[in-house]
Write a protein that holds these residues in place. Structure first.
Motif, PDB file in Angstrom:
ATOM      1  N   ARG A   1      89.306   6.603  31.135  1.00  0.00           N
ATOM      2  CA  ARG A   1      88.126   5.743  31.220  1.00  0.00           C
ATOM      3  C   ARG A   1      88.512   4.315  30.865  1.00  0.00           C
ATOM      4  O   ARG A   1      89.097   4.088  29.819  1.00  0.00           O
ATOM      5  CB  ARG A   1      87.118   6.255  30.193  1.00  0.00           C
TER       6      ARG A   1
ATOM      7  N   GLU B   1      80.871  -1.700  30.342  1.00  0.00           N
ATOM      8  CA  GLU B   1      80.927  -0.790  31.483  1.00  0.00           C
ATOM      9  C   GLU B   1      82.094   0.181  31.324  1.00  0.00           C
ATOM     10  O   GLU B   1      83.211  -0.242  31.012  1.00  0.00           O
ATOM     11  CB  GLU B   1      81.077  -1.624  32.771  1.00  0.00           C
ATOM     12  N   PHE B   2      81.809   1.462  31.528  1.00  0.00           N
ATOM     13  CA  PHE B   2      82.826   2.512  31.416  1.00  0.00           C
ATOM     14  C   PHE B   2      83.096   3.050  32.811  1.00  0.00           C
ATOM     15  O   PHE B   2      82.189   3.582  33.456  1.00  0.00           O
ATOM     16  CB  PHE B   2      82.336   3.644  30.519  1.00  0.00           C
ATOM     17  N   ILE B   3      84.323   2.932  33.265  1.00  0.00           N
ATOM     18  CA  ILE B   3      84.631   3.273  34.650  1.00  0.00           C
ATOM     19  C   ILE B   3      85.757   4.304  34.685  1.00  0.00           C
ATOM     20  O   ILE B   3      86.810   4.088  34.076  1.00  0.00           O
ATOM     21  CB  ILE B   3      85.083   2.008  35.410  1.00  0.00           C
ATOM     22  N   THR B   4      85.509   5.396  35.377  1.00  0.00           N
ATOM     23  CA  THR B   4      86.587   6.388  35.483  1.00  0.00           C
ATOM     24  C   THR B   4      87.153   6.479  36.892  1.00  0.00           C
ATOM     25  O   THR B   4      88.141   7.165  37.108  1.00  0.00           O
ATOM     26  CB  THR B   4      86.120   7.792  35.045  1.00  0.00           C
ATOM     27  N   GLY B   5      86.527   5.808  37.863  1.00  0.00           N
ATOM     28  CA  GLY B   5      87.058   5.891  39.219  1.00  0.00           C
ATOM     29  C   GLY B   5      86.156   5.215  40.218  1.00  0.00           C
ATOM     30  O   GLY B   5      85.269   4.443  39.826  1.00  0.00           O
ATOM     31  N   PRO B   6      86.359   5.493  41.513  1.00  0.00           N
ATOM     32  CA  PRO B   6      85.473   4.937  42.534  1.00  0.00           C
ATOM     33  C   PRO B   6      84.053   5.418  42.293  1.00  0.00           C
ATOM     34  O   PRO B   6      83.833   6.384  41.564  1.00  0.00           O
ATOM     35  CB  PRO B   6      86.025   5.506  43.840  1.00  0.00           C
TER      36      PRO B   6
END
Lengths: 205, 257, 463
Positions: free
Chosen positions: C210, C267-272
């Protein structure tokens, strides 16, 4: 480039770390070590959240009628709404409103407000939580001047640590703490830079 | 800087490190240190071979030169007694800086041994000897400059404990008290513009409270601030904390008489 | 050179600029202090913990880098590796070219500044638009940021209004609200027309893959809502071991940087983007950037890799306040820059070795650092390194210490010098004439009383 660079970088990392006589251990700490000690984690979540959200210039609100009234009084009559919410909210909105349930990028300048679901909220910081599975459109929650995030009481976490522990599998999660803001020009706080100038948390029971 | 582990003094024999600045300019600050320690019942040894703590070269980046001086100091202050230094800066050099530049040296243990018994004066009085109330009387409003090398150590609070306990003495707080005075050793001559600007800012804050004198545990800061004030046409009296403590005692005996 | 370069820069700084930098950084310090000390009873313990969390991650990068790579791939992101600035720039360009993309919107990332990405892409015919308000202003002014979190701390509203007018963003108006509104209006259409979004990352969890992005303006969110391709440039030191570490670090980052409990957008982003979500990137690329970081990791200054880019050390630093960020001649100014820039300079280290000299070693930077980096110790180590490298920049205006060391190791010579000082009566013990001259030009010198104390002490012993 990439494959060889990968090996080169990892080799350099190993070469740098191998000579260390010992590595720094992972420290022990409690889950709430960074939660404010004075913050009452047992307090009523909505009440606590409302207080904290006001401190970051957010607007807690209860019920669709309150939202419609506020929007009307402030002249925000055109907007976007999550299609799965509109049936529930529409009765509170009069004919003076023009609400679209299908966000159109070409109309970006026309939407004065956007209403979407919040995945949750954080009482300690007054943040609302959006994620990809509950927010109908990322743009709908971002580009209008007013964003109202519809919140259910049971989805309010007490603190940041609890909200992070519950992040789950969603690919994109965002904590919104008050409106979009900047202080780049002479340190003067201006709200509504790229995102909403007004951030509403709308509680619907 | 974090507080270092110091071995509590057993007995009242101490060694005095006068510091090079007191050796060259501020003899009365060193003398006052002696009188204060004697009043407290200390038996003071003054190793004649002492010179400097090694800090000018350490801060200047010439660690090789600095280590030579530290080795000399370690040899000069051999023994088990506490070494008392009327300077937060020189004390910090001995208990922190020297350890840093000896990290990879074979004689680190000897340097560490000296570090563990090095005390800044106020720290020694309050935390070494357990004295928290200073007798006598000193009629003045003073601005206390907590020199930066005592940041995070026990010296700053110790000095304030002592000063605050003296009858007649008022410590006047001033703006941005945590900010550096701009001395910084060789910094003061390699960065004269910034050094002066920092010093003048410090003086603006200090003088706004109209103190009778500026007090510090470091003559280096005081030399810089005093020199800058004099040059700027707003002279101010600067005094080492040892001089205040000594004079407070004198005033007490004068009253008793 | 008469004085050190940073001092000369400070001497030439316009009064107005100095005041802007001083006031801005002091305000940053004040809000940080208020937030940390009203919210926590023991903020220092938290800083120490955060330092341990980061130090652990850095010292175990050999485990965590492959681990996070696997997680990212599992989450649907593509992972690239760039050993230096050139490779990083080319990796970005290749992703764009492969997709026929010509327009990029970028959120603020220090790594992109470091590799001079915008400059590179523009030469290749790619439009690369900064979206953070301050960075946008820097870009249209062809200027450089001068602070890590307040890029235009050195500019006033009148300068900004003038450059807006010059760039066709409305008639002259120096009201900060109007300036912001105009940028909002202009940039939103740029986001919507862009092909690719470029961001950095504040943190990346090895446990989940993440990545965390924080902004106040919401510009990174807009980048990731409007475009179809997301490229994240991530320095290899951004990794933390576990998701739970983020709660500690985020709570400290906002408070340390701007005095906020949390930055407005975290913002927490793990992928598309997920399939059901209409907006957002369908592709996510992570480019791991070394660009000197493994050199830092190998050095005895590796603690600097803990840095979370909050800017607190700049705000508190009395030297930064007087000199401004541009004085540091590099992307990272202030105390963190004085450590990091020479280390990242590689072969050019000697040219940058004067930066660690720009400090009184007052320690304020360490005291405010949310990850407790011992910056003064690192500055000292780099001074030693600069001396060993024979850096002319570092030794400028610094008295040589060889003679001092001879005197200070020979008690007889020392005592002789003390008494001789009386004759010269202007030379402070360890300093040589040029330094003494600078001193007396700017400051009064107390009378020389060399050896007086020793005499007094002898008398006292006798009596």
């Amino acid at each position: 480039m990439s494959a060889s660079s990968r090996e080169a970088i990892l080799n350099r990392v190993r070469a740098a770390l191998t000579p260390l006589p010992r590595r720094a251990a992972y420290p022990e700490f409690g889950d709430n070590v960074a939660t404010m000690p004075a913050f009452d984690r047992e307090a009523d979540r909505w009440t606590a959240f409302s207080e904290r959200q006001k401190l970051v210039n957010g607007m807690p609100m209860v019920g669709a009628t309150a939202l419609a009234t506020w929007l009307r009084e402030n002249g925000h009559l055109r907007g976007y709404c999550d299609p799965t919410l509109w049936a529930e909210l529409a009765p509170a909105f009069g004919p003076e409103f023009s609400v679209s349930t299908d966000y159109d990028r070409a109309q970006v300048d026309e939407y004065a407000f956007g209403i979407t679901r919040a995945a949750g909220a954080i009482a300690e910081t007054g943040s609302i939580i959006l994620n990809d599975s509950t927010t109908s459109r990322r743009l709908g929650a971002l580009t209008p001047w007013v964003h109202a995030a519809v919140l259910r009481r049971e989805n309010i976490y007490s603190d940041v640590a609890a909200a992070i522990a519950a992040l789950g599998k969603d690919t994109n999660i965002i904590f919104c703490t008050g409106p979009s803001k900047t202080a780049d020009v002479e340190g003067i706080l201006i709200e509504g830079v790229h995102g909403p100038g007004v951030q509403i948390a709308l509680l619907i029971d | 800087m974090s507080p270092h582990e110091r071995h509590r003094p057993n007995g009242k024999r101490v060694q005095l490190m006068a510091t090079c600045l007191c050796d060259a300019f501020f003899d009365d600050a060193a003398a006052a240190t002696v009188e204060v320690l004697e009043y407290l019942g200390c038996e003071i040894a003054f190793p004649e071979a002492q010179t400097c703590c090694g800090q000018p070269a350490f801060n200047g980046g010439d660690w090789k030169a600095s280590r030579k001086v530290v080795r000399h100091t370690v040899k000069t202050f051999a023994g088990e007694e506490p070494v008392v230094v009327p300077s937060g800066s020189c004390a910090a050099m001995m208990f922190h800086g020297a350890l840093l530049e000896f990290e990879k040296e074979p004689d680190l243990p000897q340097v560490a041994q000296l570090a563990s018994r090095t005390w800044e004066l106020a720290d020694f009085i309050v935390n070494g000897l357990g004295v928290t109330k200073w007798p006598g009387r000193y009629e003045a409003t003073v601005a206390f400059h907590r020199s930066c090398h005592s940041r995070g150590t026990a010296s700053g609070p110790a000095a304030l404990t002592l000063l605050g306990s003296i009858e007649g003495l008022k410590v006047a707080p001033f703006g941005e008290g945590e900010q550096c005075c701009g001395f910084g050793g060789t910094f003061s001559v390699a960065f004269p513009t910034i050094s002066q600007a920092m010093g003048n800012l410090k003086l603006d804050h200090v003088l706004a409270t109209q103190p009778d004198e500026i007090v510090s545990a470091d003559m280096s800061c005081l030399m810089h601030m005093g020199g800058l004030a004099a040059k700027g046409g707003r002279p101010v009296k600067t005094r080492h904390i040892a001089q205040i403590l000594r004079d407070s005692l004198k005033n007490a005996s004068a009253t008793a008489r | 050179m008469k004085y050190q370069q940073i001092d000369q820069f400070a001497a030439g700084l316009a009064r107005e600029k100095r005041a802007a930098v001083y006031d801005g950084s002091k305000a940053g310090y004040d809000s940080r202090y208020k937030a940390l000390f009203t919210h926590y009873t023991a903020p220092d313990e938290l800083r120490h913990l955060a330092g341990e969390i980061k130090q652990h991650a850095i010292e175990n990068l050999d485990t965590y880098l492959p681990q996070v790579e696997a997680k990212l791939q599992e989450n649907g992101a593509k992972v690239h590796w760039a050993a230096d600035a050139r490779e990083a720039c080319e990796a970005v360009l290749k992703i764009m070219r492969d997709r026929g993309a010509t327009k990029m919107v970028k959120a603020k990332t220090m790594v992109s500044e470091e590799i001079e990405l915008a400059h590179f892409l523009e030469k290749e015919g790619v439009e690369c638009l900064e979206t953070d308000l301050g960075e946008f202003i820097v870009q249209i002014d062809h200027d450089h940021p001068s602070h890590i979190v307040k890029p235009i701390i050195h500019k006033n509203r009148r300068e900004i209004a003038t450059s807006f007018e010059k760039n066709g963003l409305g008639e002259y108006n120096d009201d900060p609200g109007t300036i912001t509104r105009r940028a909002r209006q202009y940039l939103r259409h740029k986001y919507l027309a862009a092909d690719v979004a470029l961001t950095g990352a504040n943190f990346l969890s090895a446990e989940s893959g993440r990545m965390v992005l924080v902004t106040n303006e919401g510009n990174s969110r807009f980048c990731l809502a409007a475009t179809k391709v997301h490229i994240a440039l991530i320095g290899i030191e951004k990794i933390v071991a576990r998701d739970r570490d983020l709660a500690v670090l985020l709570n400290l980052l906002g408070r340390s940087g701007t005095g906020q409990q949390l930055t407005s957008y975290t913002e927490f982003i793990t992928g598309p983007k997920s399939a059901a979500q209409p907006d957002g990137p369908e592709e996510m690329h992570v480019i791991f950037v070394d660009n000197g970081r493994t050199d830092v990791l190998e050095s005895d200054c590796r603690e600097i890799l803990r840095c979370i880019r909050c800017g607190a050390c700049l705000n508190v630093c009395p030297v930064y306040r007087q000199a401004s960020g541009h004085a540091y001649r590099a992307v990272y100014p202030g105390p963190v820059g004085a450590v990091l820039s020479p280390l990242l300079a590689g072969k050019k280290f000697p040219e940058m070795a004067d930066l660690p000299k720009a400090s009184t070693l007052c320690g304020a930077c360490n005291e405010v650092c949310p990850v407790n980096i011992p910056i003064p110790d690192l500055l000292l180590r780099l001074r030693d390194k600069g001396k060993q490298a024979g850096s002319a920049a570092a030794s400028a205006a610094t008295p040589p210490m060889g003679g001092y060391a001879i005197l200070a190791t020979q008690p007889a010579a020392w005592k002789a010098a003390l008494s001789m000082g009386g004759i010269i009566n202007a030379v402070p013990t360890p300093l040589l004439p040029q330094a003494a001259k600078t001193w007396v030009e700017t400051r009064g010198l107390p009378p020389w009383r060399g050896g007086q104390f020793r005499k007094w002490m002898k008398q006292r012993k006798k009596s």
